[in-house]
Design a protein around this motif. Structure first.
Motif, PDB file in Angstrom:
ATOM      1  N   ASP A  93      12.174 -13.822  25.384  1.00  0.00           N
ATOM      2  CA  ASP A  93      11.011 -14.111  26.574  1.00  0.00           C
ATOM      3  C   ASP A  93      10.136 -12.988  26.190  1.00  0.00           C
ATOM      4  OD1 ASP A  93       9.470 -15.365  28.147  1.00  0.00           O
ATOM      5  OD2 ASP A  93      10.549 -14.537  29.978  1.00  0.00           O
ATOM      6  N   TYR A  94       9.201 -13.210  24.961  1.00  0.00           N
ATOM      7  CA  TYR A  94       8.284 -11.851  24.894  1.00  0.00           C
ATOM      8  C   TYR A  94       6.903 -12.405  25.777  1.00  0.00           C
ATOM      9  CZ  TYR A  94      10.834  -9.808  21.222  1.00  0.00           C
ATOM     10  OH  TYR A  94      11.824  -9.083  20.380  1.00  0.00           O
ATOM     11  N   ASP A  95       6.319 -11.541  26.274  1.00  0.00           N
ATOM     12  CA  ASP A  95       4.994 -11.843  26.805  1.00  0.00           C
ATOM     13  C   ASP A  95       3.906 -11.438  25.328  1.00  0.00           C
ATOM     14  OD1 ASP A  95       4.005  -8.963  26.529  1.00  0.00           O
ATOM     15  OD2 ASP A  95       4.507  -8.572  28.526  1.00  0.00           O
ATOM     16  N   THR A  96       2.936 -11.926  25.566  1.00  0.00           N
ATOM     17  CA  THR A  96       1.940 -11.820  24.397  1.00  0.00           C
ATOM     18  C   THR A  96       1.454 -10.580  23.672  1.00  0.00           C
ATOM     19  OG1 THR A  96       0.625 -13.619  25.409  1.00  0.00           O
ATOM     20  CG2 THR A  96      -0.517 -12.407  23.683  1.00  0.00           C
ATOM     21  N   GLU A  97       1.549  -9.303  24.740  1.00  0.00           N
ATOM     22  CA  GLU A  97       1.438  -8.205  24.114  1.00  0.00           C
ATOM     23  C   GLU A  97       2.922  -7.616  23.504  1.00  0.00           C
ATOM     24  OE1 GLU A  97       0.313  -5.174  27.150  1.00  0.00           O
ATOM     25  OE2 GLU A  97      -1.262  -6.748  27.844  1.00  0.00           O
ATOM     26  N   GLU A  98       4.131  -8.008  23.944  1.00  0.00           N
ATOM     27  CA  GLU A  98       5.339  -7.565  23.280  1.00  0.00           C
ATOM     28  C   GLU A  98       5.508  -8.265  21.696  1.00  0.00           C
ATOM     29  OE1 GLU A  98       8.507  -6.562  26.650  1.00  0.00           O
ATOM     30  OE2 GLU A  98       7.697  -8.715  26.642  1.00  0.00           O
ATOM     31  N   LEU A  99       5.156  -9.623  22.112  1.00  0.00           N
ATOM     32  CA  LEU A  99       5.108 -10.276  20.503  1.00  0.00           C
ATOM     33  C   LEU A  99       4.285  -9.653  19.479  1.00  0.00           C
ATOM     34  CD1 LEU A  99       6.595 -12.618  19.318  1.00  0.00           C
ATOM     35  CD2 LEU A  99       4.655 -14.184  20.138  1.00  0.00           C
ATOM     36  N   ASP A 100       2.931  -9.346  19.908  1.00  0.00           N
ATOM     37  CA  ASP A 100       2.091  -8.925  18.979  1.00  0.00           C
ATOM     38  C   ASP A 100       2.571  -7.395  18.447  1.00  0.00           C
ATOM     39  OD1 ASP A 100       0.359 -10.858  19.331  1.00  0.00           O
ATOM     40  OD2 ASP A 100      -1.000  -9.959  20.631  1.00  0.00           O
ATOM     41  N   GLU A 101       2.971  -6.537  19.436  1.00  0.00           N
ATOM     42  CA  GLU A 101       3.684  -5.351  18.951  1.00  0.00           C
ATOM     43  C   GLU A 101       4.916  -5.578  18.027  1.00  0.00           C
ATOM     44  OE1 GLU A 101       5.894  -1.690  20.904  1.00  0.00           O
ATOM     45  OE2 GLU A 101       4.559  -2.835  22.288  1.00  0.00           O
TER      46      GLU A 101
END
Length: 107
Positions: A93-101
């Motif tokens: 369960d990644y938020d958008t910022e974590e996924l982008d990183e």
């Protein structure tokens, strides 16, 4: 997870009912010590049993890791992950910022 004292069974039955209808687990205490767990009745409970249902709830609430939940469900981690998938529960369960990183670290 909601906590109720033994006296609350009688005095706060409306709150207990709402918690169960919302799919929340309830822990019942006696003299401030846990003694019983209330699990909402669901299709998962019927199909998968108490162990898997409880493990799934505790995993979704972030109380248990996938490995610990698998042990509670009395199955391998791989089997538990598959059960989560069949129930539509995401493992990551990644938020958008974590996924982008994470994606930028790959390239």
């Amino acid at each position: 997870m909601h906590m109720f004292g033994i006296r609350d069974l009688r005095e706060r039955s409306g709150e207990l009912t709402k918690a169960a209808e919302s799919g929340h687990l309830c822990v019942f205490t006696k003299r401030d010590r846990p003694f019983m767990v209330g699990i909402p009745f669901s299709e998962t409970l019927l199909k998968e049993g108490v162990h898997t249902n409880l493990a799934t709830h505790l995993y979704e609430q972030g109380i248990l890791s996938p490995a610990k939940a698998a042990r509670l469900a009395q199955c391998s981690l791989e089997e538990f992950i598959q059960k989560l998938g069949h129930l539509g529960i995401t493992l990551i369960d990644y938020d958008t910022e974590e996924l982008d990183e994470e994606l930028s670290n790959l390239g």
